[in-house]
Write a protein that holds these residues in place. Structure first.
Motif, PDB file in Angstrom:
ATOM      1  N   MET A  38      63.440 100.733  42.274  1.00  0.00           N
ATOM      2  CA  MET A  38      62.048 100.311  42.515  1.00  0.00           C
ATOM      3  C   MET A  38      61.202 101.491  42.965  1.00  0.00           C
ATOM      4  O   MET A  38      60.011 101.561  42.641  1.00  0.00           O
ATOM      5  N   ASN A  45      54.158 104.387  38.511  1.00  0.00           N
ATOM      6  CA  ASN A  45      52.851 103.759  38.662  1.00  0.00           C
ATOM      7  C   ASN A  45      51.839 104.716  39.263  1.00  0.00           C
ATOM      8  O   ASN A  45      50.670 104.698  38.880  1.00  0.00           O
ATOM      9  N   ILE A  49      48.214 105.784  37.693  1.00  0.00           N
ATOM     10  CA  ILE A  49      46.901 105.697  38.353  1.00  0.00           C
ATOM     11  C   ILE A  49      46.153 107.005  38.194  1.00  0.00           C
ATOM     12  O   ILE A  49      44.968 107.027  37.836  1.00  0.00           O
ATOM     13  N   TYR A  68      48.897 105.798  28.282  1.00  0.00           N
ATOM     14  CA  TYR A  68      49.423 104.814  29.230  1.00  0.00           C
ATOM     15  C   TYR A  68      50.298 103.786  28.517  1.00  0.00           C
ATOM     16  O   TYR A  68      51.359 103.396  29.001  1.00  0.00           O
ATOM     17  N   ILE A  72      54.246 103.062  29.455  1.00  0.00           N
ATOM     18  CA  ILE A  72      54.898 101.824  29.887  1.00  0.00           C
ATOM     19  C   ILE A  72      55.920 101.364  28.855  1.00  0.00           C
ATOM     20  O   ILE A  72      56.886 100.696  29.222  1.00  0.00           O
ATOM     21  N   ALA A  79      63.792 100.919  32.386  1.00  0.00           N
ATOM     22  CA  ALA A  79      64.183  99.823  33.274  1.00  0.00           C
ATOM     23  C   ALA A  79      65.410  99.111  32.727  1.00  0.00           C
ATOM     24  O   ALA A  79      66.357  98.835  33.467  1.00  0.00           O
ATOM     25  N   LEU A  83      68.970  99.300  34.738  1.00  0.00           N
ATOM     26  CA  LEU A  83      69.599  98.100  35.302  1.00  0.00           C
ATOM     27  C   LEU A  83      70.960  97.861  34.675  1.00  0.00           C
ATOM     28  O   LEU A  83      71.889  97.414  35.352  1.00  0.00           O
TER      29      LEU A  83
ATOM     30  N   MET B  29      56.992  94.520  45.824  1.00  0.00           N
ATOM     31  CA  MET B  29      56.753  95.377  44.664  1.00  0.00           C
ATOM     32  C   MET B  29      55.790  94.700  43.680  1.00  0.00           C
ATOM     33  O   MET B  29      54.909  95.346  43.121  1.00  0.00           O
ATOM     34  N   THR B  32      52.408  95.134  44.956  1.00  0.00           N
ATOM     35  CA  THR B  32      51.935  96.486  44.657  1.00  0.00           C
ATOM     36  C   THR B  32      51.430  96.582  43.228  1.00  0.00           C
ATOM     37  O   THR B  32      50.386  97.185  42.959  1.00  0.00           O
ATOM     38  N   PHE B  33      52.166  95.958  42.286  1.00  0.00           N
ATOM     39  CA  PHE B  33      51.746  96.030  40.884  1.00  0.00           C
ATOM     40  C   PHE B  33      50.428  95.298  40.679  1.00  0.00           C
ATOM     41  O   PHE B  33      49.587  95.746  39.890  1.00  0.00           O
ATOM     42  N   VAL B  36      47.795  97.666  41.789  1.00  0.00           N
ATOM     43  CA  VAL B  36      47.563  98.727  40.801  1.00  0.00           C
ATOM     44  C   VAL B  36      46.740  98.188  39.630  1.00  0.00           C
ATOM     45  O   VAL B  36      45.827  98.861  39.129  1.00  0.00           O
ATOM     46  N   LEU B  51      47.905  95.095  30.579  1.00  0.00           N
ATOM     47  CA  LEU B  51      49.226  95.610  30.237  1.00  0.00           C
ATOM     48  C   LEU B  51      50.089  95.742  31.485  1.00  0.00           C
ATOM     49  O   LEU B  51      51.285  95.424  31.466  1.00  0.00           O
ATOM     50  N   GLN B  52      49.465  96.218  32.569  1.00  0.00           N
ATOM     51  CA  GLN B  52      50.204  96.373  33.824  1.00  0.00           C
ATOM     52  C   GLN B  52      50.769  95.035  34.281  1.00  0.00           C
ATOM     53  O   GLN B  52      51.937  94.926  34.648  1.00  0.00           O
ATOM     54  N   VAL B  55      53.523  93.774  31.517  1.00  0.00           N
ATOM     55  CA  VAL B  55      54.774  94.535  31.401  1.00  0.00           C
ATOM     56  C   VAL B  55      55.455  94.694  32.755  1.00  0.00           C
ATOM     57  O   VAL B  55      56.640  94.393  32.902  1.00  0.00           O
ATOM     58  N   TYR B  56      54.694  95.137  33.788  1.00  0.00           N
ATOM     59  CA  TYR B  56      55.365  95.409  35.068  1.00  0.00           C
ATOM     60  C   TYR B  56      55.648  94.127  35.837  1.00  0.00           C
ATOM     61  O   TYR B  56      56.801  93.807  36.129  1.00  0.00           O
ATOM     62  N   ILE B  60      59.278  93.717  33.869  1.00  0.00           N
ATOM     63  CA  ILE B  60      60.217  94.614  34.558  1.00  0.00           C
ATOM     64  C   ILE B  60      60.672  94.013  35.871  1.00  0.00           C
ATOM     65  O   ILE B  60      61.864  94.010  36.196  1.00  0.00           O
ATOM     66  N   LEU B  63      63.141  91.257  35.452  1.00  0.00           N
ATOM     67  CA  LEU B  63      64.448  91.827  35.139  1.00  0.00           C
ATOM     68  C   LEU B  63      65.142  92.317  36.412  1.00  0.00           C
ATOM     69  O   LEU B  63      66.331  92.028  36.641  1.00  0.00           O
TER      70      LEU B  63
END
Lengths: 106, 163
Positions: A38, A45, A49, A68, A72, A79, A83, B29, B32-33, B36, B51-52, B55-56, B60, B63
């Motif tokens: 994490m 991230n 930004i 961007y 991602i 990821a 994992l 987390m 936080t996303f 962002v 997209l953030q 996807v995040y 993610i 998962l």
């Protein structure tokens, strides 16, 4: 200094840098592999930004958003594989503690 | 608005690092996303914000939470050895790096000049992104598709007990 409240380029840079440092701190201080994972996501991230803040400062350049998108895409791949590696490690050693991955040291 | 999203982002990250329970840390987390994504909205870039979130926060983190629950590793295990030098050294290094980076960002005349000349830009639209993506970056787009396929095969191969 008032840019920190209203959000100019320097405010975004400051948030990105601080987020990166928190992510780095997580990787260095925490021992659980999933927490470290994490932390890596946090650092990614932070970079995003800063990237989009600079794209905005250049008049909302579309290339920044394209970049961007690719970042991602690669982060999602990272990821999944990361994992999978954690699961494989847990299968062999029955732990998710990074300090216990010390087979080469013994 | 900017300071609100910045605080959500940084406080979520700070709560994540201090959290003992890994699942709670994962939920911090997600917060936080969201912060962002809000910052991306403030940068007049709703495409990146969407997209953030998709996807995040959507893919993610789901998962990651799946894997945490699958491995049943909710708490950090007791340390085999304390390693105080590495831990405090890493923390001190992070603090020095953070202080230096913050000073650099706030004192830099180049960043101030670049920020001052920023004009009122139009908001990013999906149409703009799509046209640019499928005209100048078509090859890279296809390569990312190939990379995702390779990742899928690799993840299955790594997690399968005996292939």
């Amino acid at each position: 200094m008032e840019g920190l409240v209203t959000g100019n380029l320097q405010g975004y840079l400051a948030v990105g840098f601080l987020l990166f440092v928190v992510g780095l701190c997580t990787v260095l201080v925490r021992r659980t592999l999933l927490m470290q994972f994490m932390g890596i996501e946090l650092m990614l991230n932070a970079a995003n930004i800063v990237l989009l803040a600079f794209a905005r400062a250049r008049g909302n350049d579309v290339q920044g958003t394209i970049f961007y998108l690719f970042i991602i895409g690669v982060a999602a791949c990272e990821a999944a594989v990361g994992l999978a590696l954690v699961i494989a490690f847990h299968r062999h050693r029955q732990t998710t503690d990074a300090d216990r991955a010390d087979l080469l040291k013994q | 608005m900017f300071i609100l999203f910045a605080l959500i982002t940084l406080l979520g990250a700070g709560a994540m690092i201090l959290q003992k329970n890994v699942i709670t840390a994962g939920l911090c987390m997600v917060l936080t996303f969201f912060g962002v994504a809000g910052l991306f909205l403030m940068l007049s870039n709703p495409v990146a914000a969407a997209l953030q979130l998709i996807v995040y926060s959507g893919a993610i983190m789901v998962l990651v939470l799946f894997v945490i629950m699958l491995l049943n590793s909710h708490e950090e295990e007791p340390a085999k050895s304390a390693r105080p030098i590495q831990r405090w050294g890493g923390l001190a290094l992070c603090l020095v790096l953070g202080f230096g980076a913050l000073r650099l960002a706030l004192k830099s005349p180049a960043a101030a000049a670049l920020g001052a000349q920023a004009t009122q830009a139009r908001a990013m639209t999906l149409e703009q992104v799509g046209q640019e993506l499928f005209s100048s970056h078509l090859l890279a787009f296809e390569v990312v598709g190939l990379l995702l396929l390779a990742t899928m095969v690799a993840a299955v191969a790594l997690t399968k007990k005996e292939l």
